[in-house]
Write a protein that holds these residues in place. Sequence first.
Motif: not given
Length: 143
Positions: A25-42
């Motif tokens: 819900s924060k400006p400039g972020s999306s569920k896709t970007a968050i999940l992509t970053d989380a999966l990359r980190a994992w």
Amino acid sequence: MQTSKIRHQFYLPDDLSRALDELASKPGSSKTAILTDALRAWFDRKASNEIDERFGPRLDRQQRIAQRSEAMLGAIAEMLDLFVAHQLTLTAHQPPFDTETGQLGRQRYQQFIDQVARRLASNRGVPRLIAAIENNDDRKDIA
């Protein structure tokens, strides 16, 4: 329209879903970007385990080599300590070399080797040598 991303559908527990919605819900972020970053980190963390698996045996082998070298250095230091003590105390006034002296020398050498083996087996040698060095350092500090 052609896209370079592939759609995935999966289910999240309620608490994770709420947290994802809140972050997205924060400006400039999306569920896709968050999940992509989380999966990359994992996946990156998983790669670090691969490094441990690849280099761990090599590091273990190097550690064993270092331990053997340290043990050998301890044996050499013990032999030098014992040899110097032997030279300065027991053989200061030896008679001229002849057959009997040669036999005596071989006997003393065997006693030397036996004594080194006993001291190494009891693991007294290196700490005693280090203590003597430390005592000499303390005397230099006083002077």
